[in-house]
Write a protein that holds these residues in place. Structure first.
Motif, PDB file in Angstrom:
ATOM      1  N   ASP A  30       0.820  -1.215   0.000  1.00  0.00           N
ATOM      2  CA  ASP A  30       0.000   0.000   0.000  1.00  0.00           C
ATOM      3  C   ASP A  30       0.856   1.268   0.000  1.00  0.00           C
ATOM      4  O   ASP A  30       1.952   1.278   0.557  1.00  0.00           O
ATOM      5  N   GLY A  31       0.319   2.305  -0.611  1.00  0.00           N
ATOM      6  CA  GLY A  31       0.977   3.607  -0.577  1.00  0.00           C
ATOM      7  C   GLY A  31       1.532   4.063  -1.922  1.00  0.00           C
ATOM      8  O   GLY A  31       2.184   5.108  -2.009  1.00  0.00           O
ATOM      9  N   ARG A  34       0.094   7.601  -2.898  1.00  0.00           N
ATOM     10  CA  ARG A  34       0.658   8.703  -2.101  1.00  0.00           C
ATOM     11  C   ARG A  34       2.118   8.951  -2.456  1.00  0.00           C
ATOM     12  O   ARG A  34       2.591  10.081  -2.491  1.00  0.00           O
ATOM     13  N   ARG A  81     -11.817   2.017  -8.940  1.00  0.00           N
ATOM     14  CA  ARG A  81     -10.894   3.130  -9.238  1.00  0.00           C
ATOM     15  C   ARG A  81     -11.080   3.593 -10.691  1.00  0.00           C
ATOM     16  O   ARG A  81     -11.663   2.874 -11.498  1.00  0.00           O
TER      17      ARG A  81
HETATM   18 MG    MG Z   1      -4.132   2.353  -0.654  1.00  0.00          MG
END
Ligand code: MG
Ligand code: IPE
Length: 259
Positions: A30-31, A34, A81
């Motif tokens: 995850d990430g 970002r 998404r």
């Molecule tokens: Mg995520």
């Protein structure tokens, strides 16, 4: 007693090696978004950088006493998404296997992609099946990639498969127990994860390995997945090694103390 971590078996085949059993580590990658945003890049480039992090992690894992890695690549919820991002995520297995399948095969990694094939393009299914077939004989390390996977959906599917066996007269309701149920899950054949790692600062399971996580230790790390590497994996294992796994029992010292 703290959880055992086998850091002594660097480079050795982990299955059947002496010392503590090889660890099964699961990771929620995850990430990516970002990471990209913090650099002013489109999210798609975050996902590509995430594939590089996966490569680093897979090559670091055997040296750290890990024998099995299960990673979350695409959840059944990720279809919501934007289409361009979904398309990029769908292209990732191809991107990964194209560059790495020969090395995975050579290094003894057995690849399995767990999750629904429905919804994936015929081309992608072919790539997945090809990667699995090419590495099916490998025994040094197991890499399970959860792709188009959802823990709840997988539990429902397992229940459905067992119900069908009952309807066909091949099983009786009273035959069902935890072991039989687990054999109907997508993760059948894999022991449950010892530790589940989630980088990026989020602290939730997000429908990953719901059944299998029953006694897993959780390690949350503040690094974004595209920055992940051997040192983060090592830090996660150090945190795991300090945990006291009791599986609902009490430790021997406390039994004595209770008299
Ligand atoms: Mg995520
Ligand atoms: C992980 O990164 C990749 C997938 C979930 C497919 P994200 O895309 O979730 O990145 P963030 O959480 O937005 O930073």
């Amino acid at each position: 007693m703290a959880a055992e971590v086998n850091t002594a078996s660097a480079g050795a085949p982990v299955d059947g090696a002496k010392g503590p059993p090889a660890l099964h580590v699961a990771i929620v990658m995850d990430g990516n978004g970002r990471w990209a945003k913090s650099r002013g890049l489109p999210r798609t480039l975050g996902h590509r950088a995430g594939v590089e992090a996966l490569k680093r992690t897979v090559s670091a894992a055997p040296k750290l006493g890990i024998g099995r890695l299960t990673v979350f690549g695409f959840s059944t919820e990720n279809w919501s998404r934007p289409a361009t991002e979904v398309a990029e995520l769908m292209a990732l297995p191809k991107r990964y296997f194209e560059t790495d399948i020969a090395r995975l095969e050579r290094e003894g990694v057995r690849v399995r992609v767990i999750g629904r094939r429905e919804g994936l393009s015929a081309e992608l299914v072919k790539i997945i099946e090809g990667a699995q077939a090419r590495t099916a004989h490998n025994t040094v390390f197991n890499l399970d990639i959860a792709f188009n996977y959802g823990g709840q959906a997988d539990i429902v599917e397992a229940a459905r498969r067992f119900a069908k066996a009952v309807a066909a007269g091949e099983a009786r309701p009273e035959d069902l127990n935890e072991v039989v149920f687990a054999s109907h899950l997508a993760t059948a054949g894999s022991p449950p994860p010892d530790v589940i790692i989630r980088p990026s600062g989020e602290q939730r399971l997000s429908n990953f390995l719901l059944w299998e996580a029953a006694y897993a230790e959780f390690v949350f790390q503040d690094v974004l997945w595209p920055d992940y590497g051997a040192e983060h994996l090592q830090a996660a294992l150090a945190a795991y090694a300090a945990r006291d796994r009791r599986y609902g029992a009490v430790v021997a010292d406390d039994v004595l103390a209770a008299g």
